[in-house]
Design an enzyme around this catalytic site. Structure first.
Site: not given
Ligand code: GRF
Length: 210
Positions: A111, A152, A181
């Site tokens: 998230h 979440d 991420e």
């Molecule tokens: C990311 O920001 C993730 O946190 C959210 O959706 C987005 C997905 O991006 N759940 P990607 O498809 O991995 O580039």
């Protein structure tokens, strides 16, 4: 035999790519990438799976009467591929209780904010970063968590913090959060594959390396 991983993604799949890169560099302790699945036939994520000869699956929600029927079909495919753990990576559907129960404590999600703030229904994509900027928070970040029956709300595995800058736009903040991420999602899945995550209520204890 190693743990069998499935990744579910609806969009570009950059988090999927981060997981695939980590898997290819042996960070998941002999785990197998069993399946990349999407609810969007055009998802870039599927191409990333295909490029590495990983089985892919696109299920179109329009072809199912409701979310429960869609998830039942997804579960059939996950079972066929002997999937042990499911990673949601930009998957734009809320899982039904049957799905969550079947893979209880075996579903991870990423998230783009510091949960439990800025989560819940409607808090996805740019909505999250807009809400963070509007709130005046000085820090945002990202969270990898186990998925429970709420949205979440599951036990938090790892988080990373990103400062909010005065000149930030939702896009600029999203971009900096995304970098984190890509760093923590593979790390969290590696801990899972090493069986180092112990859930105690809402808390996740990270065990020392054996
Ligand atoms: C990311 O920001 C993730 O946190 C959210 O959706 C987005 C997905 O991006 N759940 P990607 O498809 O991995 O580039």
């Amino acid at each position: 035999m190693g743990i069998r991983i499935a990744v579910l993604a609806s969009g570009a799949g950059t988090n999927l790519q981060a997981l695939l890169d980590a898997w290819r560099s042996q960070q998941f302790r002999g785990a197998d990438m069993a399946l990349v699945a999407s609810d969007k036939p055009q998802a870039g994520a599927l191409k990333r799976g295909t490029a590495l000869q990983i089985p892919t699956l696109a299920l179109d929600p329009a072809k199912f009467p409701n979310a429960a029927a869609f998830d039942q079909e997804m579960l059939v495919h996950l079972a066929e591929h002997n999937v042990d753990v499911v990673c949601l990576a930009g998957y734009m559907r809320i899982l039904t209780p049957a799905f969550v129960q079947t893979y209880a404590n075996r579903i991870l999600n990423i998230h783009p904010a510091l949960l439990p703030a800025f989560g819940g229904r409607g808090m996805y994509g740019h909505h999250v970063h807009e809400a963070v900027l509007k709130s005046g928070a000085r820090f945002s970040g990202c969270t990898v968590h186990f998925v429970d029956e709420g949205t979440d709300t599951g036990p938090i595995i790892l988080q990373a913090v990103v400062p909010v800058l005065d000149q930030d736009t939702p896009e600029a903040l999203a971009e900096r959060v995304l970098i984190e991420e890509h760093r923590i999602y593979p790390r969290a899945l590696a801990l899972y594959c090493e069986q180092r995550l112990q859930i105690a209520g809402k808390r996740v204890h990270i065990l020392e390396k054996a």
